[in-house]
Motif scaffolding. Structure first.
Motif, PDB file in Angstrom:
ATOM      1  N   ILE A  27       0.825  -1.207   0.000  1.00  0.00           N
ATOM      2  CA  ILE A  27       0.000   0.000   0.000  1.00  0.00           C
ATOM      3  C   ILE A  27       0.861   1.259   0.000  1.00  0.00           C
ATOM      4  O   ILE A  27       0.524   2.252  -0.648  1.00  0.00           O
ATOM      5  N   LEU A  28       1.976   1.217   0.722  1.00  0.00           N
ATOM      6  CA  LEU A  28       2.908   2.339   0.768  1.00  0.00           C
ATOM      7  C   LEU A  28       4.291   1.875   0.343  1.00  0.00           C
ATOM      8  O   LEU A  28       4.723   0.774   0.689  1.00  0.00           O
ATOM      9  N   HIS A  29       5.004   2.739  -0.399  1.00  0.00           N
ATOM     10  CA  HIS A  29       6.326   2.405  -0.916  1.00  0.00           C
ATOM     11  C   HIS A  29       7.335   3.486  -0.525  1.00  0.00           C
ATOM     12  O   HIS A  29       7.177   4.652  -0.906  1.00  0.00           O
ATOM     13  N   ASP A  30       8.327   3.159   0.266  1.00  0.00           N
ATOM     14  CA  ASP A  30       9.507   4.001   0.473  1.00  0.00           C
ATOM     15  C   ASP A  30       9.142   5.455   0.792  1.00  0.00           C
ATOM     16  O   ASP A  30       9.573   6.392   0.116  1.00  0.00           O
ATOM     17  N   ILE A  31       8.375   5.641   1.859  1.00  0.00           N
ATOM     18  CA  ILE A  31       7.934   6.980   2.261  1.00  0.00           C
ATOM     19  C   ILE A  31       8.885   7.554   3.307  1.00  0.00           C
ATOM     20  O   ILE A  31       9.119   6.934   4.348  1.00  0.00           O
ATOM     21  N   GLN A 216       3.115  20.705   1.684  1.00  0.00           N
ATOM     22  CA  GLN A 216       2.301  19.589   1.206  1.00  0.00           C
ATOM     23  C   GLN A 216       3.188  18.395   0.853  1.00  0.00           C
ATOM     24  O   GLN A 216       4.293  18.568   0.344  1.00  0.00           O
ATOM     25  N   TYR A 217       2.660  17.213   1.115  1.00  0.00           N
ATOM     26  CA  TYR A 217       3.218  15.965   0.595  1.00  0.00           C
ATOM     27  C   TYR A 217       2.138  15.372  -0.303  1.00  0.00           C
ATOM     28  O   TYR A 217       1.044  15.069   0.160  1.00  0.00           O
ATOM     29  N   ARG A 223       2.967   6.353  -3.166  1.00  0.00           N
ATOM     30  CA  ARG A 223       4.278   6.994  -3.231  1.00  0.00           C
ATOM     31  C   ARG A 223       4.118   8.510  -3.223  1.00  0.00           C
ATOM     32  O   ARG A 223       3.081   9.034  -3.639  1.00  0.00           O
ATOM     33  N   PHE A 224       5.166   9.205  -2.787  1.00  0.00           N
ATOM     34  CA  PHE A 224       5.204  10.644  -2.969  1.00  0.00           C
ATOM     35  C   PHE A 224       5.511  10.961  -4.419  1.00  0.00           C
ATOM     36  O   PHE A 224       6.358  10.319  -5.035  1.00  0.00           O
ATOM     37  N   ASN A 226       5.986  14.361  -5.380  1.00  0.00           N
ATOM     38  CA  ASN A 226       6.623  15.662  -5.486  1.00  0.00           C
ATOM     39  C   ASN A 226       7.962  15.511  -6.185  1.00  0.00           C
ATOM     40  O   ASN A 226       8.499  14.419  -6.312  1.00  0.00           O
ATOM     41  N   LYS A 227       8.511  16.632  -6.597  1.00  0.00           N
ATOM     42  CA  LYS A 227       9.715  16.608  -7.434  1.00  0.00           C
ATOM     43  C   LYS A 227      10.872  15.916  -6.751  1.00  0.00           C
ATOM     44  O   LYS A 227      11.607  15.138  -7.340  1.00  0.00           O
ATOM     45  N   ASP A 228      11.089  16.231  -5.446  1.00  0.00           N
ATOM     46  CA  ASP A 228      12.209  15.610  -4.750  1.00  0.00           C
ATOM     47  C   ASP A 228      11.697  14.489  -3.861  1.00  0.00           C
ATOM     48  O   ASP A 228      10.524  14.413  -3.523  1.00  0.00           O
ATOM     49  N   ASN A 229      12.593  13.618  -3.455  1.00  0.00           N
ATOM     50  CA  ASN A 229      12.211  12.411  -2.743  1.00  0.00           C
ATOM     51  C   ASN A 229      11.605  12.682  -1.385  1.00  0.00           C
ATOM     52  O   ASN A 229      10.844  11.880  -0.854  1.00  0.00           O
TER      53      ASN A 229
END
Length: 236
Positions: A27-31, A216-217, A223-224, A226-229
């Motif tokens: 459900i979530l990846h590398d947050i 904001q995220y 996954r996020f 946004n431009k950067d990790n």
């Protein structure tokens, strides 16, 4: 001289998977994220993007399959449910779109219940003061069924703030309300955030509400995006 912001919530490489009939579903990846004390932050995304799952991990309602999450000094990823529950009771407030008021209790009783469970001696006086602050002093003895949706949500906000939580999580707090009432509820959340210095984390698909937060995220498919990790987006 500028002071360094105090980190309140820090998550690193969070992942969440659940078992399904043919194996597992991630459900979530590398947050990864960092939220400073007193900030207002929005987690934005469409339904099914993983927003509420992330909220449950950050608040200690659930534990990740992988990664770490700290609330202050507390390593929520390593703690038992009992210990996480104790931390939530002492430091965390919640506002949900479904209100979650107890129908057999009056507005005042709903507000004071968390304080009474925490052993706060002036719970009733504190609850009455909060109802006054959210404009519902005259409705203190009303039951949820006698209140409008907006009034019920304001009761829920007063309940969330009665223990003076260090952090407040609000999951779609105005989604079930009409535009005018929703605006009042949102104004109240930001007012209390500013006045009490409470870290405010909003989960929403409402772009206008998210834009009121400091950052904001944005999420998509767990996954996020946004431009950067780090997923950080300054919004004013």
């Amino acid at each position: 001289m500028m002071t360094t912001p105090e980190v309140h919530i820090k998550a690193t490489n969070l992942a969440k998977s659940v078992k399904v009939a043919d194996g597992s579903l991630t459900i979530l990846h590398d947050i990864s994220l960092t939220i400073n004390r007193g900030e207002s932050v929005a987690i934005v995304g469409a339904s099914g993007s993983g927003k509420s799952t992330l909220l449950s991990l950050l608040a200690g309602l659930d534990t990740p399959s992988e990664g770490e999450v700290f609330l202050g000094r507390h390593p929520l990823h390593n703690l038992s449910e009992d210990k996480r529950a104790g931390i939530r009771a002492a430091e965390v407030g919640f506002v949900f779109q479904s209100f979650l008021l107890l129908p057999s209790l009056t507005a005042l009783e709903n507000v004071t219940l968390p304080a009474e469970l925490a052993g706060i001696k002036d719970a009733k006086a504190r609850g009455a003061a909060l109802l006054q602050q959210v404009g519902l002093a005259a409705r203190a003895d009303f039951f949820p069924s006698q209140l409008s949706g907006g009034e019920q949500q304001r009761v829920a906000i007063a309940r969330a703030f009665i223990t003076q939580p260090a952090v407040l999580f609000a999951d779609e707090p105005s989604a079930n309300l009409d535009a005018q009432t929703g605006q009042k509820v949102e104004d109240l959340l930001f007012k209390l955030n500013k006045e009490q210095g409470t870290t405010l984390i909003l989960v929403t698909h409402n772009a206008e509400l998210a834009a009121r937060c400091q950052r904001q995220y944005r999420m998509q498919a767990g996954r996020f995006v946004n431009k950067d990790n780090e997923g950080l987006a300054d919004v004013g």
